[in-house]
Structures are given as structure tokens and as C-alpha cells.
Design an enzyme around this catalytic site. Structure first.
Site, PDB file in Angstrom:
ATOM      1  CG  ASP A  65      -2.747   4.735   4.291  1.00 55.57           C
ATOM      2  OD1 ASP A  65      -3.739   4.686   5.050  1.00 55.57           O
ATOM      3  OD2 ASP A  65      -2.644   4.017   3.277  1.00 55.57           O
ATOM      4  CD1 TRP A  84      -2.179  -2.216   1.721  1.00 56.05           C
ATOM      5  CD2 TRP A  84      -2.949  -1.209  -0.119  1.00 56.05           C
ATOM      6  NE1 TRP A  84      -3.163  -3.008   1.185  1.00 56.05           N
ATOM      7  CE2 TRP A  84      -3.653  -2.420   0.057  1.00 56.05           C
ATOM      8  CE3 TRP A  84      -3.263  -0.406  -1.220  1.00 56.05           C
ATOM      9  CZ2 TRP A  84      -4.648  -2.845  -0.820  1.00 56.05           C
ATOM     10  CZ3 TRP A  84      -4.260  -0.829  -2.090  1.00 56.05           C
ATOM     11  CH2 TRP A  84      -4.935  -2.037  -1.894  1.00 56.05           C
ATOM     12  CE  LYS A 144      -8.184  -1.825   5.751  1.00 54.24           C
ATOM     13  NZ  LYS A 144      -8.064  -2.976   4.885  1.00 54.24           N
TER      14      LYS A 144
END
Lengths: 371, 371
Positions: B181, B103, B205
Site C-alpha cells: 500500500d 492503515w 496524496k
């Protein structure tokens, strides 16, 4: 609050009750998995079926040609205003805009804000506007002049604030993509998709809840988009190549969209929806026209919207009273847009005929008492 | 399917059951309006309270300094990858990236794709990477070298695929914004927000369902963003100025986010969540470490994630069997990311300790039979 309420909200708007009941029914256990759809991975087979089902349902409902791509995006129409310019504008070929309301003016503004990102030679411009008459009409076909040099022609098929709607699809010269913000009337009536380069719509009027935007892209639009380097989620091409699963999509909004689309297909699809929408709007406009000037429609008769019926009363005081009494009678969401005032009844797909029946009964009674 | 199921999905992930029950409870009638939250206008007083409640709840839960702005956006972290560069990059001052997983590599790639939109002088670069060792660790503080000329330093605080997590917050020189992030660990442990220029996280999440992204922006980040002409929804500044109501927001996702945040506040906030998350992860890592190599953790001990525990079995055949038997035992979502294989248990906020208890019981039993 009255026992029955009718929802005339301008969007987010009414959803079909059977769909809401189904959502409630399976909220804690989606398809026997023991998990809520809200906690289901977007890479699971269960969600894959939802995702494909939404896309296939849209293809069927809207009769989308097989070479067009259906994209499911976030960010609403406002993000599309920028993406249209970022993806479709070519240097030396301006984007042309028909300005028929606040949202089409905004579409042009956002495209202008995208120009510094695109570099020299890119331009957008308004080629028609009804701003001087408070956006009370859309152009007649013979008023439209589209440059053969244009990258695209952008228009807003239905104008929620003014209450106007195009009764036809504009013609464009060969090579000029027709781009339509159909946020407030996509799926409310049949549409000849193959005439368009790109059609987009936030789902929250006729198709589902807020949080997902549908874009229907022609091969020509995707070809242009490919020619540009853009961050993935800003590129129609990149999103299409990953089937709108480039990253975690708005799972729940797509799930509800799928149920809504299936519900409308079972009800007879666009012909049935269009017929009902026409009946609803006709009843309401007839009531305005029969009121001897007590209720005054805001849009010119030839441009009247089937989706948003805008009207005024003799005074703002009466309008306030109308809203209050309507609310007590269970008729919700009738306030005009904050930028223009007045009244507005939004008659999207999920608003039943009985709701309009109840509204006009209330209007006649209100006029009898206050007229 | 077993009567009780436990959800170890990597995101969209488990949500607190009481929140799901409340959503179900009020799905057809939100606060006595007679309408579903799904059909409620984003300009209504009812939704305004939800919207402000979500923002205020996040401020309280995450102890966000008053001069920081909380933004609620669509598009997920992938859109943020581009927005970080579009808003925060200055010519002559590169954006620097710590590459600790797929990511963060993607964050860099998407920033690279944004460069042509920004014009000459803009650059981004990786300054540290663990790609060569399959992203099995994050850097130690003493390994970090951040240029004082950088626009910002970007890192991913928790790496869901590899199963690593920063146990500290990196230092940056004065004027270099720290950008994080935190998609997979925001709200899982206390965070000293004032050290950051920008923190962002998809909600799916630890905070809610898919469809809304939280960004926390410092005054410095907003100041830089203001200096640029960008389409509204791509500008942190423009979104902040309209309180994230620049256009129709993802109403339902924000509504669920608000309920989740309130639920965690009532449970004791971040200290309580961090303590529980720590206990869950410790139990699972202890089980790996006590298995005499039957279960092998994929990340180095000093970089282990509290959110995503990644591990392998002696063979892929055994991994397949593990997944099948786990599924039959009601332990769901344990498959490793498709890019790396293996197994992964995601232990986000809403995964209860009993779920991990059930998982380790199953693991010991599985090892007894197959070890």
C-alpha cells in the site's frame, strides 16, 4: 465546430451550464479558503458541508423517507450488481431478475459471479426476458410473476441501449425486496421511494459527473446487510454507519452532484423535471412517428423511454451520413450503443428543450434532403 | 485569510497550481469540443486519449515494466485491502502483514472480513507490529521473517498517521508476492516496481484528486486473480483485460491525474521529485531537532517519513494555539490525525519548498514567543 453545441451523450452526459460555470468560478478558491475543492481534506468542515449538503439535497429532491439511508459510493452500477447479491441474497431465497436489456443481463451475470463467495444455497435467476425481441419492450404488469420465496426482485427501470423504460413500479410479495437499477432515470421523474428495498444509480446520467454512485437503502435492506460479514466498502450497512465517510470519498464528484441537485431543486424539483423530460421525449417521438417510416423507433410504443430515444434510418449508409451531418450542425453524442448500432438521443435532465428542438429541425431537414 | 496560503493537508492534498489553472481553463470546453470533460462520454475518442495518456504517463513516470498492468480503480485503498485478499490469497498459504500503523492494521482487518467469502483454508496474520510503541518505527530489515509458505507479504510503505516510512523494500522468498500500500508515497521517490507483486495507491496524496486508485499488478498477481471467479470490478484480471474501461471510469479524476503526471514528468520525473521531497523533509526535521525539545518528532529518526512529519509541542494548549496562529498565517492542514492528536505537516509532491520555508519560519517565531 458550430458555435452552439448540444450534448446528447448517453452518460457521462450533459450537465447544467450554470453548474459548470460555478465549478469553474470557484475551482481555484473554494469558499474563500484559498484552496481548490480538489485539494480540500475530506475531514475539513468545508467538505463536511458539501457532503451533508449532497445527501440532504438528494433527500429533498427525491423525497426520501427519513428511515432510508442515502449512500454515496464509488465503482458505478457494475459494482452494485455484485453488492446487491452480496448484501441482500439469503440462502434458499433466490434473487429474481427481469431481463430487459444488456445492463439487466449484466446485473444477473455479476450476481452469478458473486455466488461462489456466498456459499451453498444462494441462487439468482431470470424470471422474464425480452432478449428474443432485441429487448424492444419491458413486461406488462400482468406478465410479472414474483415468487414469494424470492430474496429480492431486481429490475432496470430504464434501458439506455434499447431505449425502453418501465412506466410503472413492479409489485412484489411481502418480504421480497424490490431492487432497482435506476442509473439512467433516477431524478428524472417522481419516484415512490418507500416501495423499494434498494434503488441505486451512477450519477453520470441525470445527477452529476461520473465517479459517484447513489444508493438509497431501506431499513430492511440495511438489516439484511448487517447480518453478513463483508469487507467494509462492500457492505451497505458499514457504509451507512459511517455516513459514506468510511474512507476518502470521491470529493469532487460529490461536490458537483450537490450543485446539480441544488440546481434542480431551484428549478422546481422532480415535477418540473418530469414535465420537461416528457415534453422533450414527446416532441422527438412525434417526429419519428410523423416521418412515414424514414425514422423508425427501436422500442415498442408502450415501452418507450423518456431518457433514451433509439431509432434507425433506412440504411446504415444514411445513418453514417446522419451522424456526420449532425455533428457538423453541433448535435453531439447521437451514435447508438456499439452493441446495436443505429442512433440514440439521450435526453437526460440537463438537456434543454431547445436541444431537442434543434435536433428535430435537423431531422426534418435531413429527411427532406435524403428521404 | 492571508493572501498566500500553503496546503499541508494529509490527503486530499495540494495539487500543482499550473494543473489547477489548466483544469479551470478548459473546464467549459475540452479540446475544442464545446463540451466540458465532465460531460464527455467515456467511449469518446477525446476521453480515450485521456485514459491512455494517464496510463502511459504513469508507466513513464514510475518506470513500470511492460509486462505489468496499470489499473485505474474506484473505492480508494480501503477497497484494495479487501481485493488483495480476494485476488491473491491461496488456501493453505496465509497472507502476512507488517503492522506499522493504523492503515496497515486496517488492511489486515479488511482482509479478515474477506475470509468468510473465500472459504476454508484461507488465512491472514500479522507477523510484525510496532503498535506497542505507538507505531513509532518500521521494522529493520533483519527483523523481518517471511514464511516461504505465505501467499503474499503486505506492508504500508509510508504511514501517514504516525509519520514513518520504510527506507528500503522488504525481501520476500520466491513465490511470495510482495504487496505494498503505497497510497502516501507512490511517485514521491524512485521505486523498483519489478520487485513487487502488487502496488496500489489512492491518487489523492501525490498523484491527483480523490476518486481514483492506481494499482500496478505483476503478471504473477494477474495470473492468481484469473484463477478465481469474482465479480468483474473486484477482479484485477477482469479490470486489466478491459484496460480499466470495464464500466464508466471516474473520468474527471483520471483526467486530473493525467495532467499531474505530465506535470511531474516535465519537472524531471521521480529523481527531481525525490530530491525536492528530501530537501523539504530535511529542513523540517532539522528545525525539530534544533528546537531543544520544544518540537518533539513522534517517529524514531531511522524511520522518519519524508511525506508526513509528525510532532508535538510541550502542551495540548500550545498545540491548539500553534494551529490557530498557523492558520492565520496561511499555513493550512497542520492538525494531526484525530486518532493521535498533535501536529502533522504533509509534504507531498505538490507542496513547494517555499511552503516548508514559510512553515519553519513560523515555527521558529512561534517558539521564540512561546518557548
Amino acid at each position: 465546430m458550430s458555435a452552439t453545441v448540444w450534448n446528447f451523450n448517453p452518460g457521462p452526459a450533459a450537465l447544467p451550464r450554470p453548474v459548470l460555470e460555478r465549478v469553474r468560478e470557484e475551482l481555484l478558491d473554494f469558499e474563500g479558503t484559498g484552496l481548490s475543492i480538489l485539494e480540500t481534506s475530506h475531514r475539513s468542515p468545508e467538505y463536511r458541508r458539501v457532503h451533508q449538503g449532497a445527501i440532504e439535497g438528494l433527500r429533498k429532491l427525491l423525497e426520501i423517507p427519513p428511515d432510508y439511508e442515502v449512500l454515496l459510493l464509488g465503482g458505478g452500477a457494475t459494482l452494485q450488481f455484485a453488492l446487491v447479491a452480496l448484501n441482500l441474497l439469503e440462502p434458499g431465497h433466490p434473487g429474481e431478475y427481469l431481463i430487459t436489456g444488456r445492463w439487466s443481463a449484466k446485473a444477473l451475470q455479476e450476481a452469478q459471479k458473486a455466488l461462489p463467495l456466498l456459499g451453498p444455497g444462494h441462487a439468482v435467476r431470470a424470471t422474464w426476458s425480452s432478449e428474443e425481441t432485441n429487448y424492444d419492450r419491458v413486461p406488462r404488469p400482468e406478465e410479472l410473476v414474483v415468487s414469494p420465496e424470492a430474496s429480492y426482485l431486481h429490475y432496470t427501470s430504464n434501458n439506455t441501449i434499447a431505449g425502453t423504460q418501465f412506466p410503472y413500479v413492479p409489485e412484489t410479495p411481502e418480504g421480497v425486496l424490490l431492487v432497482c437499477d435506476a442509473s439512467s432515470d433516477l431524478a428524472s421523474r417522481p419516484l415512490d421511494v418507500k416501495r423499494f428495498g434498494l434503488v441505486y444509480a451512477g450519477a453520470q446520467k441525470n445527477l452529476g459527473p461520473a465517479g459517484v454512485t447513489v444508493a438509497i437503502a431501506s431499513p430492511q435492506a440495511l438489516e439484511r446487510s448487517r447480518a453478513r460479514g463483508l469487507p467494509s466498502l462492500l457492505s451497505y450497512r458499514a457504509v451507512a454507519e459511517k455516513d459514506s465517510l468510511l474512507n476518502t470519498p470521491p470529493v469532487f464528484a460529490i461536490y458537483v452532484l450537490k450543485l446539480v441537485v441544488e440546481h434542480y431543486l431551484a428549478e422546481g424539483g422532480l415535477p418540473a423535471l418530469a414535465e420537461r423530460n416528457e415534453r422533450k421525449a414527446r416532441l422527438l417521438y412525434e417526429t419519428l412517428d410523423a416521418s412515414r417510416g424514414f425514422y423508425r423507433g427501436c422500442s415498442r410504443p408502450e415501452s418507450r423511454s423518456r431518457m433514451n430515444v433509439t431509432f434507425r434510418l433506412p440504411s446504415e449508409e444514411l445513418e453514417r451520413r446522419f451522424l456526420e451531418e449532425a455533428r457538423s450542425a453541433g448535435l453531439l453524442g447521437l451514435k447508438g450503443h456499439r452493441s446495436v448500432g443505429g442512433l440514440r438521443a439521450s435526453l437526460y435532465n440537463a438537456v434543454p428543450f431547445e436541444a431537442v428542438r434543434a435536433l428535430v429541425d435537423f431531422m426534418r431537414e435531413f429527411q427532406r434532403r435524403h428521404g
